[in-house]
Design a protein around this motif. Structure first.
Motif, PDB file in Angstrom:
ATOM      1  N   ASP A 171     -56.404  23.014  54.805  1.00  0.00           N
ATOM      2  CA  ASP A 171     -55.723  22.736  56.057  1.00  0.00           C
ATOM      3  C   ASP A 171     -56.389  21.553  56.756  1.00  0.00           C
ATOM      4  O   ASP A 171     -57.585  21.283  56.560  1.00  0.00           O
ATOM      5  CB  ASP A 171     -55.776  23.955  56.989  1.00  0.00           C
ATOM      6  CG  ASP A 171     -54.876  25.088  56.524  1.00  0.00           C
ATOM      7  OD1 ASP A 171     -53.789  24.793  55.991  1.00  0.00           O
ATOM      8  OD2 ASP A 171     -55.264  26.267  56.675  1.00  0.00           O
ATOM      9  N   ASN A 215     -49.535  19.302  58.498  1.00  0.00           N
ATOM     10  CA  ASN A 215     -50.564  20.141  57.891  1.00  0.00           C
ATOM     11  C   ASN A 215     -50.270  20.396  56.425  1.00  0.00           C
ATOM     12  O   ASN A 215     -51.176  20.385  55.582  1.00  0.00           O
ATOM     13  CB  ASN A 215     -50.693  21.470  58.640  1.00  0.00           C
ATOM     14  CG  ASN A 215     -51.889  22.275  58.149  1.00  0.00           C
ATOM     15  OD1 ASN A 215     -53.035  21.917  58.400  1.00  0.00           O
ATOM     16  ND2 ASN A 215     -51.624  23.351  57.420  1.00  0.00           N
ATOM     17  N   GLU A 216     -48.988  20.626  56.088  1.00  0.00           N
ATOM     18  CA  GLU A 216     -48.650  20.877  54.693  1.00  0.00           C
ATOM     19  C   GLU A 216     -48.918  19.649  53.834  1.00  0.00           C
ATOM     20  O   GLU A 216     -49.396  19.761  52.700  1.00  0.00           O
ATOM     21  CB  GLU A 216     -47.191  21.309  54.561  1.00  0.00           C
ATOM     22  CG  GLU A 216     -46.828  21.689  53.126  1.00  0.00           C
ATOM     23  CD  GLU A 216     -45.402  22.193  52.956  1.00  0.00           C
ATOM     24  OE1 GLU A 216     -45.037  22.505  51.807  1.00  0.00           O
ATOM     25  OE2 GLU A 216     -44.659  22.249  53.955  1.00  0.00           O
ATOM     26  N   TYR A 228     -42.670  16.757  54.119  1.00  0.00           N
ATOM     27  CA  TYR A 228     -43.560  17.835  54.547  1.00  0.00           C
ATOM     28  C   TYR A 228     -44.038  17.603  55.974  1.00  0.00           C
ATOM     29  O   TYR A 228     -44.218  16.464  56.394  1.00  0.00           O
ATOM     30  CB  TYR A 228     -44.774  17.929  53.614  1.00  0.00           C
ATOM     31  CG  TYR A 228     -44.409  18.153  52.174  1.00  0.00           C
ATOM     32  CD1 TYR A 228     -43.754  19.308  51.772  1.00  0.00           C
ATOM     33  CD2 TYR A 228     -44.706  17.190  51.205  1.00  0.00           C
ATOM     34  CE1 TYR A 228     -43.397  19.512  50.440  1.00  0.00           C
ATOM     35  CE2 TYR A 228     -44.357  17.383  49.877  1.00  0.00           C
ATOM     36  CZ  TYR A 228     -43.704  18.535  49.494  1.00  0.00           C
ATOM     37  OH  TYR A 228     -43.349  18.726  48.183  1.00  0.00           O
ATOM     38  N   GLU A 229     -44.268  18.675  56.692  1.00  0.00           N
ATOM     39  CA  GLU A 229     -44.879  18.539  58.001  1.00  0.00           C
ATOM     40  C   GLU A 229     -46.371  18.245  57.826  1.00  0.00           C
ATOM     41  O   GLU A 229     -46.929  18.380  56.731  1.00  0.00           O
ATOM     42  CB  GLU A 229     -44.620  19.788  58.832  1.00  0.00           C
ATOM     43  CG  GLU A 229     -43.132  19.945  59.145  1.00  0.00           C
ATOM     44  CD  GLU A 229     -42.853  20.929  60.266  1.00  0.00           C
ATOM     45  OE1 GLU A 229     -43.625  21.903  60.415  1.00  0.00           O
ATOM     46  OE2 GLU A 229     -41.857  20.733  60.987  1.00  0.00           O
ATOM     47  N   LYS A 235     -52.619  19.505  53.298  1.00  0.00           N
ATOM     48  CA  LYS A 235     -53.058  20.601  52.422  1.00  0.00           C
ATOM     49  C   LYS A 235     -52.683  20.331  50.970  1.00  0.00           C
ATOM     50  O   LYS A 235     -53.464  20.600  50.048  1.00  0.00           O
ATOM     51  CB  LYS A 235     -52.457  21.920  52.900  1.00  0.00           C
ATOM     52  CG  LYS A 235     -53.056  23.138  52.213  1.00  0.00           C
ATOM     53  CD  LYS A 235     -52.633  24.428  52.902  1.00  0.00           C
ATOM     54  CE  LYS A 235     -53.342  25.627  52.272  1.00  0.00           C
ATOM     55  NZ  LYS A 235     -52.996  26.893  52.964  1.00  0.00           N
ATOM     56  N   ARG A 236     -51.496  19.797  50.745  1.00  0.00           N
ATOM     57  CA  ARG A 236     -51.087  19.468  49.379  1.00  0.00           C
ATOM     58  C   ARG A 236     -51.968  18.362  48.791  1.00  0.00           C
ATOM     59  O   ARG A 236     -52.255  18.366  47.589  1.00  0.00           O
ATOM     60  CB  ARG A 236     -49.618  19.025  49.364  1.00  0.00           C
ATOM     61  CG  ARG A 236     -48.633  20.165  49.496  1.00  0.00           C
ATOM     62  CD  ARG A 236     -47.198  19.666  49.601  1.00  0.00           C
ATOM     63  NE  ARG A 236     -46.259  20.784  49.522  1.00  0.00           N
ATOM     64  CZ  ARG A 236     -45.745  21.265  48.397  1.00  0.00           C
ATOM     65  NH1 ARG A 236     -46.061  20.715  47.232  1.00  0.00           N
ATOM     66  NH2 ARG A 236     -44.910  22.276  48.414  1.00  0.00           N
TER      67      ARG A 236
END
Length: 508
Positions: free
Chosen positions: A488, A478-479, A475-476, A482-483
């Protein structure tokens, strides 16, 4: 999930994907070998080894670059452009494409020259720092600045060169977002630090003043690593002029340093590097040498070290656990209470010039100084010869102190000897991210403080492994955040954390 990921790699992958993955593993293995040589240069290599080591490292850099930029890599990426890929395979292709496109834009002779310059500059920096002689290092810094400008121009001649270099270390967050977070930290911290300095609060620090032999400090550092669960079967603790962590999920080594007047600093430094190592050692072993087995970026990496250093190591709960071991090594601190240790470790310093010894708040102003200077150097707005004066002026402006020597000023960090312009902002981004991740962990782990005080780190390690480590670069940034947290990436958790903690400590 790791088992599912492994199964995904050996199932019905397109032939081009398997061929690409094989190439990626080969060039990352070459990079890993260069990493061991770099570790040795900073920890064990005799000083006279520099000429040969610079050639060894430049040759490996050239081989690595040639393997990445080979025509076959581009052809395989093009072949996979229209393939239906699983999410994990698509993430691998995304990360490899980013690496390929940047590397392909840069001539191999420039890559070799940068590598050789780094080896020579490292030795020059070590001598210049020891002798407080910026002029000895200045020609190497000037060469690095010029080479890195060329490097950035090859990648994208139409963009800000500093932003291009920053993406080497944080490819997923924009420069605009980064500057916004740094501005938010400055706006929050400067008035808070001023209020702390004007407060009447007196924190307990006298107990930890004196001389504490380096050998005993190393024993304390090893005690701390044993306590938090560092895997010495896959790692080492050594001493270096600048603490760092190097390795992979099978062999990840940490270094620290000792100041005989500051035993708490060594504890903090060691736990900080443990956080880096724990992340690296927690990456999926079955994906070694591929993006799924590599850390996300330096902001995420720094979030792991700052989480362990600040949210665990500086906590009351940790010192309930660790103080007996500390006082056993240093009987002169026998009268110290948990509150004494907590206050001493969290004191906001009025006169500290050294970033790695800075408290949790002023630390970020140290980062801002470096960020502004290296940005101006790369953009051509500051000459190398003017760095010491610019550094000293900014310290006076932001921190109210002025270095007397360049050793305590612009020569204190190793990063510019490597040409790592754009690295420094990731330290503050990582601290901000650490607060957001730890707040989420506290919400999900029952009575986390009590577990830390009892020496039970399994739940926290498991939470970080599940939410950060096992994903590698899938994942990048921010993702990933967020996960893990449901929100965010932002500075909100950090500002809430420092306002509550230091408001209570200093009565502000």
């Amino acid at each position: 999930m790791a088992t599912e990921a492994a199964a995904d790699d050996v199932s019905d992958a397109p032939e081009a994907y398997d061929a690409l993955l094989d190439r990626v593993r080969r060039w990352n293995t070459v990079g890993s070998a260069a990493g061991v040589l770099g570790w040795d240069q900073q920890v064990m290599m005799p000083e006279g080894g520099t000429p040969a080591r610079s050639k060894q490292l430049s040759t490996l850099s050239s081989i690595n670059h040639d393997m990445i930029t080979d025509d076959e890599t581009g052809e395989l990426l093009d072949e996979l452009e229209d393939e239906e890929l699983t999410d994990e395979r698509a993430a691998v292709v995304r990360e490899v494409r980013r690496e390929y496109e940047r590397a392909d834009a840069v001539p191999v002779d420039l890559v070799e020259e940068i590598s050789e310059t780094s080896s020579e500059a490292l030795q020059a920096w070590e001598r210049a720092r020891a002798d407080d002689d910026f002029e000895r290092f200045a020609p190497h810094l000037e060469k690095h600045v010029e080479l890195k400008r060329q490097y950035a121009e090859h990648i994208d001649p139409d963009r800000d060169p500093y932003e291009v270099l920053f993406e080497e270390f944080e490819p997923c967050l924009s420069m605009e977002r980064t500057e916004s977070i740094l501005d938010e930290l400055r706006e929050t911290l400067v008035p808070m630090i001023d209020a702390i300095r004007e407060s009447d609060a007196t924190l307990a620090v006298d107990t930890f003043e004196g001389q504490f032999p380096a050998g005993d400090q190393e024993a304390v550092a090893r005690d701390a690593l044993d306590l938090v669960g560092y895997d010495f079967d896959r790692g080492r603790l050594d001493v270096s002029s600048h603490p760092f962590t190097s390795g992979n999920q099978f062999d990840c080594r940490i270094t620290t340093r000792f100041d005989e007047s500051d035993p708490l600093g060594a504890v903090g430094s060691t736990i900080h590097e443990y956080g880096h190592a724990q992340y690296t050692l927690g990456l999926p072993r079955e994906h070694w040498a591929t993006p799924l087995g590599d850390s996300r970026d330096l902001s995420v990496h720094e979030s792991q070290s700052r989480l362990w250093e600040n949210h665990v190591g500086r906590s009351r709960a940790f010192w309930e656990l660790f103080l007996p071991a500390f006082t056993e090594r240093f009987p002169e601190t026998d009268d110290a209470t948990v509150e004494d240790a907590y206050e001493a470790f969290n004191q906001v310093h009025e006169d500290n010039l050294i970033r790695v010894e800075a408290d949790e708040l002023t630390y970020h102003l140290h980062i801002v100084v470096r960020f502004e200077i290296e940005r101006d150097l790369v953009r051509g707005d500051l000459d190398v010869a003017d760095v010491p004066e610019a550094w000293n002026d900014k310290y006076e402006e932001y921190l109210g102190i002025r270095p007397d020597t360049d050793g305590d000023g612009c020569l204190q960090d190793i990063h510019w000897s490597h040409g790592n312009f754009g690295y420094f902002p990731t330290y503050s981004l990582g601290s901000v991210m650490a607060a957001q991740l730890f707040a989420a962990a506290e919400r999900e782990i029952d009575d986390l403080d009590a577990k830390i005080a009892a020496g039970d780190f399994e739940d926290l390690q498991g939470w970080l492994g599940e939410n950060v480590h096992r994903h590698g670069s899938r994942y990048e940034t921010n993702e990933l955040v967020k996960r893990a947290t449901g929100e965010d990436f932002s500075a909100d958790a950090f500002t809430d954390y420092v306002e509550e903690k230091y408001g209570e400590l200093y009565g502000i």
